[in-house]
Design a protein around this motif. Sequence first.
Motif, PDB file in Angstrom:
ATOM      1  N   HIS A  76       9.267  11.866   5.645  1.00 17.47           N
ATOM      2  CA  HIS A  76       8.725  12.238   4.334  1.00 17.47           C
ATOM      3  C   HIS A  76       9.784  12.916   3.473  1.00 17.47           C
ATOM      4  O   HIS A  76       9.841  12.675   2.272  1.00 17.47           O
ATOM      5  CB  HIS A  76       7.492  13.136   4.505  1.00 17.47           C
ATOM      6  CG  HIS A  76       6.271  12.350   4.848  1.00 17.47           C
ATOM      7  ND1 HIS A  76       5.404  11.876   3.907  1.00 17.47           N
ATOM      8  CD2 HIS A  76       5.796  11.923   6.045  1.00 17.47           C
ATOM      9  CE1 HIS A  76       4.443  11.202   4.494  1.00 17.47           C
ATOM     10  NE2 HIS A  76       4.664  11.219   5.799  1.00 17.47           N
ATOM     11  N   TRP A  77      10.629  13.743   4.080  1.00 16.72           N
ATOM     12  CA  TRP A  77      11.703  14.371   3.331  1.00 16.72           C
ATOM     13  C   TRP A  77      12.628  13.306   2.748  1.00 16.72           C
ATOM     14  O   TRP A  77      13.010  13.386   1.580  1.00 16.72           O
ATOM     15  CB  TRP A  77      12.489  15.323   4.241  1.00 16.72           C
ATOM     16  CG  TRP A  77      13.580  16.030   3.507  1.00 16.72           C
ATOM     17  CD1 TRP A  77      13.484  17.215   2.858  1.00 16.72           C
ATOM     18  CD2 TRP A  77      14.925  15.580   3.328  1.00 16.72           C
ATOM     19  NE1 TRP A  77      14.690  17.534   2.282  1.00 16.72           N
ATOM     20  CE2 TRP A  77      15.592  16.548   2.555  1.00 16.72           C
ATOM     21  CE3 TRP A  77      15.625  14.456   3.751  1.00 16.72           C
ATOM     22  CZ2 TRP A  77      16.936  16.411   2.210  1.00 16.72           C
ATOM     23  CZ3 TRP A  77      16.960  14.327   3.394  1.00 16.72           C
ATOM     24  CH2 TRP A  77      17.598  15.306   2.632  1.00 16.72           C
ATOM     25  N   GLY A  78      12.978  12.318   3.558  1.00 12.73           N
ATOM     26  CA  GLY A  78      13.845  11.236   3.090  1.00 12.73           C
ATOM     27  C   GLY A  78      13.227  10.436   1.964  1.00 12.73           C
ATOM     28  O   GLY A  78      13.913  10.062   0.997  1.00 12.73           O
ATOM     29  N   MET A  79      11.944  10.169   2.056  1.00 16.08           N
ATOM     30  CA  MET A  79      11.265   9.400   1.008  1.00 16.08           C
ATOM     31  C   MET A  79      11.239  10.173  -0.309  1.00 16.08           C
ATOM     32  O   MET A  79      11.377   9.588  -1.381  1.00 16.08           O
ATOM     33  CB  MET A  79       9.838   9.058   1.430  1.00 16.08           C
ATOM     34  CG  MET A  79       9.759   8.003   2.504  1.00 16.08           C
ATOM     35  SD  MET A  79      10.356   6.391   1.997  1.00 16.08           S
ATOM     36  CE  MET A  79       9.056   5.858   0.922  1.00 16.08           C
ATOM     37  N   HIS A  80      11.067  11.473  -0.242  1.00 16.12           N
ATOM     38  CA  HIS A  80      10.942  12.270  -1.463  1.00 16.12           C
ATOM     39  C   HIS A  80      12.279  12.715  -2.041  1.00 16.12           C
ATOM     40  O   HIS A  80      12.331  13.127  -3.202  1.00 16.12           O
ATOM     41  CB  HIS A  80      10.058  13.495  -1.205  1.00 16.12           C
ATOM     42  CG  HIS A  80       8.641  13.133  -0.892  1.00 16.12           C
ATOM     43  ND1 HIS A  80       7.806  12.491  -1.792  1.00 16.12           N
ATOM     44  CD2 HIS A  80       7.915  13.295   0.235  1.00 16.12           C
ATOM     45  CE1 HIS A  80       6.632  12.288  -1.229  1.00 16.12           C
ATOM     46  NE2 HIS A  80       6.669  12.770  -0.002  1.00 16.12           N
ATOM     47  N   ASN A  81      13.354  12.639  -1.265  1.00 14.11           N
ATOM     48  CA  ASN A  81      14.649  13.131  -1.730  1.00 14.11           C
ATOM     49  C   ASN A  81      15.704  12.051  -1.923  1.00 14.11           C
ATOM     50  O   ASN A  81      16.845  12.369  -2.242  1.00 14.11           O
ATOM     51  CB  ASN A  81      15.180  14.205  -0.776  1.00 14.11           C
ATOM     52  CG  ASN A  81      14.361  15.456  -0.865  1.00 14.11           C
ATOM     53  OD1 ASN A  81      14.328  16.113  -1.891  1.00 14.11           O
ATOM     54  ND2 ASN A  81      13.667  15.781   0.212  1.00 14.11           N
ATOM     55  N   ASN A 103       0.843  -1.181   0.000  1.00 12.82           N
ATOM     56  CA  ASN A 103       0.000   0.000   0.000  1.00 12.82           C
ATOM     57  C   ASN A 103       0.892   1.249   0.000  1.00 12.82           C
ATOM     58  O   ASN A 103       1.812   1.362   0.807  1.00 12.82           O
ATOM     59  CB  ASN A 103      -0.876  -0.023   1.252  1.00 12.82           C
ATOM     60  CG  ASN A 103      -1.832   1.133   1.331  1.00 12.82           C
ATOM     61  OD1 ASN A 103      -1.547   2.229   0.869  1.00 12.82           O
ATOM     62  ND2 ASN A 103      -2.979   0.875   1.936  1.00 12.82           N
ATOM     63  N   PRO A 104       0.631   2.217  -0.882  1.00  8.19           N
ATOM     64  CA  PRO A 104       1.483   3.416  -0.952  1.00  8.19           C
ATOM     65  C   PRO A 104       1.553   4.202   0.359  1.00  8.19           C
ATOM     66  O   PRO A 104       2.603   4.746   0.702  1.00  8.19           O
ATOM     67  CB  PRO A 104       0.844   4.258  -2.055  1.00  8.19           C
ATOM     68  CG  PRO A 104       0.032   3.309  -2.856  1.00  8.19           C
ATOM     69  CD  PRO A 104      -0.378   2.212  -1.931  1.00  8.19           C
ATOM     70  N   GLN A 105       0.452   4.273   1.112  1.00  8.74           N
ATOM     71  CA  GLN A 105       0.476   4.988   2.390  1.00  8.74           C
ATOM     72  C   GLN A 105       1.356   4.268   3.404  1.00  8.74           C
ATOM     73  O   GLN A 105       2.070   4.894   4.172  1.00  8.74           O
ATOM     74  CB  GLN A 105      -0.934   5.147   2.947  1.00  8.74           C
ATOM     75  CG  GLN A 105      -1.706   6.311   2.385  1.00  8.74           C
ATOM     76  CD  GLN A 105      -0.974   7.622   2.536  1.00  8.74           C
ATOM     77  OE1 GLN A 105      -0.454   8.149   1.575  1.00  8.74           O
ATOM     78  NE2 GLN A 105      -0.928   8.165   3.737  1.00  8.74           N
ATOM     79  N   VAL A 106       1.272   2.942   3.422  1.00 10.40           N
ATOM     80  CA  VAL A 106       2.120   2.177   4.336  1.00 10.40           C
ATOM     81  C   VAL A 106       3.578   2.339   3.941  1.00 10.40           C
ATOM     82  O   VAL A 106       4.444   2.550   4.793  1.00 10.40           O
ATOM     83  CB  VAL A 106       1.707   0.680   4.353  1.00 10.40           C
ATOM     84  CG1 VAL A 106       2.717  -0.151   5.124  1.00 10.40           C
ATOM     85  CG2 VAL A 106       0.321   0.523   4.947  1.00 10.40           C
TER      86      VAL A 106
END
Length: 106
Positions: A57-62, A2-5
């Motif tokens: 979230h910063w780590g996931m996006h960067n 699941n993308p949220q998980v």
Amino acid sequence: MNPQVELNLALILFVPWFSILGWLFWAYPRQPRNAARTAFDSATLVLAAIAAFWGMHWGMHNADPHAGAIWKQVLATSVAYGLFLAVMTAALIARWRWLRGRRAAA
């Protein structure tokens, strides 16, 4: 997955450890326990959780997408844990100095 998980996996996996560290911060030292101390401890725990959430979230996006899918989780976990510990350490030092100053004044 699941993308949220997947996006929140780092925080989900660290919730037990963050809870233990938060409880230790809250419980010790046992005295003095007054409204100001309760407010300070509560604000610290909320700020640490927000910092960890933001860092995750910063780590996931960067994360470098060419390094592989697991790198996102590794970076997100490292940043979230680092920020949580940074906030808790700064608050621990500030609280220690505050309580020491109050003890000296009394």
